[in-house]
Motif scaffolding. Sequence first.
Motif, short mmCIF file in Angstrom:
data_model
loop_
_atom_site.label_atom_id
_atom_site.label_comp_id
_atom_site.label_asym_id
_atom_site.label_seq_id
_atom_site.Cartn_x
_atom_site.Cartn_y
_atom_site.Cartn_z
N TRP A 2 41.02 31.04 40.77
CA TRP A 2 40.95 32.26 41.57
C TRP A 2 39.54 32.85 41.60
CZ3 TRP A 2 39.95 37.38 40.16
CH2 TRP A 2 40.26 38.33 41.13
N VAL A 3 38.88 32.87 40.48
CA VAL A 3 37.58 33.53 40.38
C VAL A 3 36.48 32.76 41.12
CG1 VAL A 3 36.81 32.43 38.23
CG2 VAL A 3 36.12 34.78 38.73
N GLU A 4 36.66 31.49 41.40
CA GLU A 4 35.65 30.67 42.06
C GLU A 4 35.25 31.21 43.43
OE1 GLU A 4 33.85 27.82 41.28
OE2 GLU A 4 34.51 28.12 39.22
N ARG A 10 25.07 28.82 44.40
CA ARG A 10 24.82 28.13 43.13
C ARG A 10 23.40 27.61 43.15
NH1 ARG A 10 29.95 27.21 40.71
NH2 ARG A 10 31.57 27.48 42.21
N PRO A 11 22.56 27.95 42.23
CA PRO A 11 22.83 28.89 41.14
C PRO A 11 22.88 30.32 41.68
CG PRO A 11 20.55 28.22 41.05
CD PRO A 11 21.19 27.44 42.16
N THR A 12 23.50 31.20 40.90
CA THR A 12 23.59 32.60 41.27
C THR A 12 23.09 33.46 40.12
OG1 THR A 12 25.03 34.34 42.14
CG2 THR A 12 25.97 32.91 40.48
N ASP A 13 22.66 34.64 40.45
CA ASP A 13 22.22 35.60 39.46
C ASP A 13 23.45 36.06 38.67
OD1 ASP A 13 22.12 38.76 39.05
OD2 ASP A 13 20.10 37.95 38.80
N THR A 14 23.38 36.04 37.35
CA THR A 14 24.52 36.37 36.50
C THR A 14 25.06 37.77 36.76
OG1 THR A 14 23.66 34.91 34.78
CG2 THR A 14 25.30 36.53 34.10
#
Length: 165
Positions: A2-4, A10-14
């Motif tokens: 679900w969270v995807e 990608r990559p993403t800022d945390t």
Amino acid sequence: MWVERFVAARPTDTLSLLKDISSGINAGISYECRETEGTQGPLETIDRGWGSCRDFAVLLAEAVRTLGFGARLVSGYLFNQSGGQVGSVGAGSTHAWVEIFVPGAGWIPFDPTNRSVGSINLVPVAVARRIQQVSPIMGYFRGRNTDLHSLSVRVDIQNDQSLRL
């Protein structure tokens, strides 16, 4: 998973990813104040499409844990001076949110109920890994049922500049 769906790039800022997940819960799940005890499981909250602040917090904690983040649930009070925030029915109302561990930054508070990041307006009282372990107040009363006439809770937030640690 679900969270995807919140992983935009990608990559993403945390920090952006965590904000997006928290905001996504708020956008996709309706808030409903619930006075009954207990918490819905994350799948139950998703299936129903509604939940209380503690349901939002549990969903956020479990969602980020599936991505490898450390998360803990916090119970306390929402300082709602303007009355414009969700999750508080008046002064002294308890509220729940999540703290997520970000390496290099430490534990960061996320309140998915109000789409906020940071500790402003949040007064923590208890923290634990599971919501069942969080109890902001506990105690007992000894006496007859006629001895106690009333009970009230008052939370005062003070910014005392003279206090230095």
